[in-house]
Design an enzyme around this catalytic site. Structure first.
Site, PDB file in Angstrom:
ATOM      1  N   HIS A 389      -4.669   0.500  -5.782  1.00 47.47           N
ATOM      2  CA  HIS A 389      -3.928   1.740  -5.557  1.00 47.47           C
ATOM      3  C   HIS A 389      -3.542   1.878  -4.078  1.00 47.47           C
ATOM      4  O   HIS A 389      -2.364   2.071  -3.749  1.00 47.47           O
ATOM      5  CB  HIS A 389      -4.805   2.912  -5.997  1.00 47.47           C
ATOM      6  CG  HIS A 389      -4.183   4.259  -5.847  1.00 47.47           C
ATOM      7  ND1 HIS A 389      -3.683   4.970  -6.912  1.00 47.47           N
ATOM      8  CD2 HIS A 389      -3.999   5.056  -4.763  1.00 47.47           C
ATOM      9  CE1 HIS A 389      -3.213   6.128  -6.491  1.00 47.47           C
ATOM     10  NE2 HIS A 389      -3.396   6.205  -5.184  1.00 47.47           N
ATOM     11  N   GLU A 390      -4.539   1.781  -3.200  1.00 49.33           N
ATOM     12  CA  GLU A 390      -4.270   2.007  -1.779  1.00 49.33           C
ATOM     13  C   GLU A 390      -3.429   0.883  -1.169  1.00 49.33           C
ATOM     14  O   GLU A 390      -2.620   1.126  -0.270  1.00 49.33           O
ATOM     15  CB  GLU A 390      -5.582   2.181  -1.011  1.00 49.33           C
ATOM     16  CG  GLU A 390      -6.439   3.363  -1.464  1.00 49.33           C
ATOM     17  CD  GLU A 390      -5.730   4.707  -1.401  1.00 49.33           C
ATOM     18  OE1 GLU A 390      -4.687   4.814  -0.715  1.00 49.33           O
ATOM     19  OE2 GLU A 390      -6.211   5.648  -2.052  1.00 49.33           O
ATOM     20  N   HIS A 393       0.154   1.727  -1.734  1.00 55.92           N
ATOM     21  CA  HIS A 393       0.657   2.596  -0.666  1.00 55.92           C
ATOM     22  C   HIS A 393       0.962   1.791   0.593  1.00 55.92           C
ATOM     23  O   HIS A 393       1.998   1.978   1.238  1.00 55.92           O
ATOM     24  CB  HIS A 393      -0.389   3.653  -0.315  1.00 55.92           C
ATOM     25  CG  HIS A 393      -0.529   4.758  -1.308  1.00 55.92           C
ATOM     26  ND1 HIS A 393       0.540   5.465  -1.796  1.00 55.92           N
ATOM     27  CD2 HIS A 393      -1.639   5.307  -1.881  1.00 55.92           C
ATOM     28  CE1 HIS A 393       0.102   6.389  -2.636  1.00 55.92           C
ATOM     29  NE2 HIS A 393      -1.211   6.311  -2.706  1.00 55.92           N
ATOM     30  N   HIS A 396       4.052  -0.325   0.422  1.00 54.95           N
ATOM     31  CA  HIS A 396       5.198   0.581   0.476  1.00 54.95           C
ATOM     32  C   HIS A 396       5.480   0.936   1.941  1.00 54.95           C
ATOM     33  O   HIS A 396       6.627   0.873   2.417  1.00 54.95           O
ATOM     34  CB  HIS A 396       4.885   1.833  -0.339  1.00 54.95           C
ATOM     35  CG  HIS A 396       6.056   2.719  -0.589  1.00 54.95           C
ATOM     36  ND1 HIS A 396       5.949   3.893  -1.326  1.00 54.95           N
ATOM     37  CD2 HIS A 396       7.365   2.653  -0.205  1.00 54.95           C
ATOM     38  CE1 HIS A 396       7.135   4.475  -1.383  1.00 54.95           C
ATOM     39  NE2 HIS A 396       8.008   3.745  -0.701  1.00 54.95           N
TER      40      HIS A 396
END
Length: 599
Positions: A389-390, A393, A396
């Site tokens: 998940h992180e 980020h 991105h």
């Protein structure tokens, strides 16, 4: 033998992030702090001059951008140093100083938007013809569309000066929650006394031993319950601040104000809640299955995290978690994997929990640095997905920083959760497809359904809670601890139905949710999860064309409105279909799980 947390000094260096990549030393931070303080005085040079022509306009924009970049680096470094160990007064002080400087900077910069809006249309159109201002097109268009909500120069300056006051509830909550709160000990499955923390709470809520789960649950909420009126005062003050700013800026409500920043219509928020309501019978069917598989006569709130297949070994050390995540993300292509590998080996990640460390996980960084990831890895399946998940980020951020100017590199939270949850979706698909063991497959599907529970159903329930308490504040009702607990209990009853015992402790769960101090943030988890589900499906089915659209999306930063960026990537969030598609996947997975557990 007692299990205790290590101090920061006891964590080997290879498991820590490398904040020296932002500032080589605290003294370098001090040097930039002094330089940035001096930049405040330059506001007098530009104030009242923006109508003078393109030269002074561009010079002012460049000063403001550099000013903002410096502030970003100062605050990010100080806060991440504080997050390493919230007890260290030096970094508490540096964070406070950076916060105060940001408030002063906000005041110094506050003339820009009102002054732009005060330029006569004909003159402004003439100035904007200069080719140096083409880069500011979207920035200026966004200012103009919000013209009715921008105040006079004097009023904007006053609002900017209130920034530190407005952030006080969140700051107080963070210090109380991360630095001062002591939860207490429990006994683990072997009878060893361990220190319960926010970081290991879910691990013990997933315990195969029901006594351990119940002890963790009651001990956690006993700690929060001792200060319940203080938590209510903090949250109430935060909500009142939201309402104040919305009213001052002439919005009809706090929620309208919050959504307008992303140019998201209220119908998107309301449609999310309504669509999730339509699928609540399916969610409650899942709760019924959980009760059946666990074989309990009463399903309690402390039973909702434990896996359906308790005998499965899901101990996943960090190195293994990295390997699994990388394998699952292969559909995103070699370019994506190369950046992922760089992040794994280059000091991006702070891995393990230590005394005083901020709980949970996040991705952060500055435009001038690589991204950073804070983890509290617990060797669980949840920790594996937190890593995926992180890193979603972070990649991105990496691609946006690489392909956009500082002005547009920052992306909105509305799209941020797409990158993170798409990673989780691809990793989960990989693990389910790679498993030949029906019990492991059932375990993984159950875990995926838990992601739906936590990200779509739970976050939408949070979104309803936020909407209701802000509406109450707008009706001038008092947000007491009893009122907040009553609203929270009613929502739990609506979502979970009658097949679960609503232990009274769950009424106060709102006390420990940090996201409530960032108004109307949590709904974006649910919309982001829905968009990510649709995009992941496209990537798996279409291959390279969908990957290229997705990488272009990750590289777009904040160069357009979030809904437009997602539309270009392949999903239209102004329609209910993405949420329905995601919840249809939930139903399909639930059907599979029912068959697997009955075999």
């Amino acid at each position: 033998m007692s299990e205790t947390l290590r101090s920061r000094e006891e964590i080997p260096q290879e498991y820590k992030w490398r904040l020296e990549d932002i500032f080589a030393s605290d003294q370098d931070w001090e040097t930039m702090f002094s330089e940035t303080e001096k930049m405040i005085g330059l506001s007098a040079k530009y104030q009242g001059q923006l109508a003078g022509g393109a030269d002074i306009f561009v010079e002012c924009m460049e000063w403001a951008d550099r000013f903002s970049l410096n502030l970003e680096e100062l605050f990010t470094y100080a806060r991440m140093r504080r997050d390493e160990d919230n007890r260290i007064s030096r970094y508490q002080g540096m964070t406070d100083r950076a916060t105060m400087l940001s408030v002063q900077a906000g005041s110094a910069l506050s003339f820009i938007v009102p002054e732009i809006l005060a330029i006569p249309d004909e003159r402004f159109s003439e100035i904007r013809q200069d080719e140096r201002l083409q880069i500011y097109h979207h920035y200026l268009e966004n200012i103009l569309r919000q013209k009715q909500h921008v105040l006079s120069l004097a009023e904007e300056k006053i609002l900017a000066e209130t920034g530190e006051l407005a952030s006080a509830p969140s700051t107080i909550f963070s210090m109380a929650n991360d630095a001062d709160l002591k939860i207490g000990p429990i006994k683990d499955e072997e009878g060893r006394e361990i220190e319960l923390t926010k970081g290991n709470f879910i691990r013990y809520m997933e315990s195969k031993d029901r006594r351990v789960r119940q002890d963790a649950f009651t001990t956690m909420y006993a700690a929060y319950g001792k200060q319940i009126n203080s938590w209510a005062a903090m949250l109430g003050a935060s909500v009142k601040a939201d309402v104040f700013y919305a009213r001052v800026r002439h919005y009809d409500s706090a929620i309208q104000s919050a959504l307008d920043d992303d140019k998201v219509p209220l119908s998107v928020y309301d449609a999310l809640i309504q669509t999730v309501h339509d699928y609540l019978p399916q969610f409650q069917r899942y709760i019924q299955l959980r009760k059946k598989v666990l074989g309990v006569t009463e399903l309690h709130m402390y039973d909702i995290y434990v896996p359906f297949v308790p005998e499965m070994d899901t101990h996943i050390p960090f190195e293994e978690a990295k390997s699994i995540a990388r394998e699952g993300l292969k559909p995103l292509g070699e370019e994506y994997l190369d950046i992922l590998d760089e992040g794994f080996r280059s000091g991006w990640i702070d891995i393990y929990e230590n005394i005083g460390k901020t709980s949970g996980g996040y991705s952060w960084g500055t435009y001038s640095s690589h991204p950073y990831v804070l983890l509290n890895h617990q060797n669980t399946l949840d920790s594996l997905f937190t890593l995926a998940h992180e890193m979603g980020h972070s990649l991105h951020t990496y691609l946006s920083n690489k392909n956009q100017t500082h002005l547009y590199a920052g992306y909105k939270i509305f799209v941020a959760e797409v990158a993170s949850t798409l990673n989780e979706s691809l990793v989960m698909r990989h693990m389910i497809n790679a498993s030949n063991d029906s019990k492991m497959k059932a375990y993984l599907i159950n875990h995926y359904l838990e992601q739906f529970r936590g990200t779509v159903f739970r976050q939408t329930m949070f979104a309803e809670f936020e909407k209701e308490i802000h509406a109450a504040a707008e009706r001038n009702e008092s947000l007491t601890a009893d009122y907040l607990s009553e609203i929270y209990r009613d929502l739990n009853l609506k979502y979970f139905g009658s097949d679960i015992v609503l232990d009274e402790q769950i009424n106060m769960e709102w006390t420990r949710i940090p996201h409530f101090y960032n108004a109307f943030y949590v709904y974006k988890y649910a919309t982001g999860f829905s968009a990510a589900t649709a995009l992941a499906q496209q990537i798996v089915q279409e291959g390279e064309p969908a990957v290229q659209r997705y990488l272009a999306f990750l590289s777009s930063g904040g160069s357009d409105y979030p809904i437009e960026l997602l539309r270009q990537a392949g999903v239209d969030m102004e329609k209910p279909e993405p949420v329905k598609q995601a919840l249809d996947v939930f139903v399909e997975l639930l059907d599979q799980l029912e068959k697997l557990v009955s075999e």
